[in-house]
Write an enzyme that holds these catalytic residues in place. Structure first.
Site, short mmCIF file in Angstrom:
data_model
loop_
_atom_site.label_atom_id
_atom_site.label_comp_id
_atom_site.label_asym_id
_atom_site.label_seq_id
_atom_site.Cartn_x
_atom_site.Cartn_y
_atom_site.Cartn_z
N SER A 44 29.46 -3.86 71.11
CA SER A 44 28.52 -3.39 70.09
C SER A 44 28.07 -1.98 70.43
O SER A 44 28.16 -1.54 71.58
CB SER A 44 27.29 -4.31 70.05
OG SER A 44 26.29 -3.81 69.18
N TYR B 130 20.58 -9.15 74.46
CA TYR B 130 21.80 -8.86 73.71
C TYR B 130 22.43 -7.54 74.18
O TYR B 130 23.64 -7.48 74.47
CB TYR B 130 21.48 -8.78 72.22
CG TYR B 130 22.65 -8.42 71.34
CD1 TYR B 130 23.62 -9.36 71.01
CD2 TYR B 130 22.79 -7.12 70.84
CE1 TYR B 130 24.70 -9.03 70.20
CE2 TYR B 130 23.87 -6.79 70.03
CZ TYR B 130 24.81 -7.74 69.71
OH TYR B 130 25.88 -7.41 68.91
#
Length: 263
Positions: free
Chosen positions: A144, A159
């Site tokens: 990401s 995350y």
């Protein structure tokens, strides 16, 4: 007629039942690969399998929770045994997980995100290596922009840590596995229209640590909105194919320049 860049290849895609995983399964299959989907939501994956087969491809669904290493090991063995080889692994499955201040995030929520996103990626790669070593191949990791270029999503400490960890792991793996002609790369998407928000759990006290950040209109400059799963899938297809035969150890951003604004 579709370009069969992956003809004769066998691929594993974790989390292939929706979003980027689904789009990548379809792209791989249309390019000639046989696909094993590792998914804990078997119902969604079965719909994708039926679509692949309706288009003349071959696919297999294996129920697997990637946070459980023994399940991953057995699933990879089953996938490799089905077609007698393994060439491509897309470690795509993951969650956003808890979105909370560091001070109040509970250890169990932190661990859940670590186990699924980071340990799950490690297990998927680890157990695939013996099969990939036979003919060489390509490993893709779905990371990401968060944790790599963007750090302004307050509350995403768990995350973002997993996503940064995936990129570091990718680089270590790329160097270690190069001698076996196994390439390892990471895709770093920005905002993509998927259902991953269903696995996001913001806490009630998140507003207490929020920092006011004002971004210009059009958070994704290239298209003025989120990207699509098929756009990421085309990048995954490139990295899975011999077209990227000299590319390894690299993170590639697929975000329409979003992270250049939001970093």
């Amino acid at each position: 007629m579709a370009d069969k860049k992956l003809e004769g290849k066998v691929a594993i895609v974790s989390g292939g039942g929706s979003g980027i995983g689904r789009a990548s399964v379809l792209a791989f299959a249309r390019s000639g690969a046989k696909i094993a989907m590792l998914d804990r939501t078997v119902g969604h994956a079965e719909k994708v399998r039926r679509q692949v087969e309706a288009e003349g491809g071959e696919a297999l669904v294996i129920e697997c929770d990637i946070s459980e290493p023994h399940q991953v090991e057995e699933a990879v063995k089953q996938a490799a045994a089905k077609w007698g080889r393994l060439d491509i692994v897309f470690a795509n499955a993951g969650i956003n997980g808890a979105m909370a201040p560091i001070e109040t995030m509970d250890i169990e929520s932190w661990d859940q995100t670590m186990h699924i996103n980071l340990r799950g990626t490690f297990a998927t790669v680890k157990y695939a290596i013996p099969f990939l070593k036979k003919n060489g191949g390509s490993i893709l990791i779905n990371s990401s922009i968060n944790g790599n270029r963007v750090f302004s999503n307050i509350g995403f400490s768990a995350y973002s840590t997993t996503k940064a960890g995936q990129v570091a792991f990718m680089k270590m793996a790329a160097l270690e596995l190069a001698q076996y002609k196994i390439r390892v790369n990471a895709i770093c998407p920005g905002a993509i229209t998927t259902n991953i928000d269903d696995n996001t759990y913001p806490s009630e006290d998140l507003k207490e640590v929020q920092i006011a950040v004002e971004f210009p209109d059009g958070g994704e400059p290239l298209e003025r909105g989120p990207g699509r799963p098929d756009q990421v899938a085309r990048l995954a297809l490139f990295l899975a194919s011999d077209d990227s035969g000299h590319i390894t150890g690299t993170e590639i951003y697929c975000d329409g320049a979003e992270s250049l604004l939001h970093g």
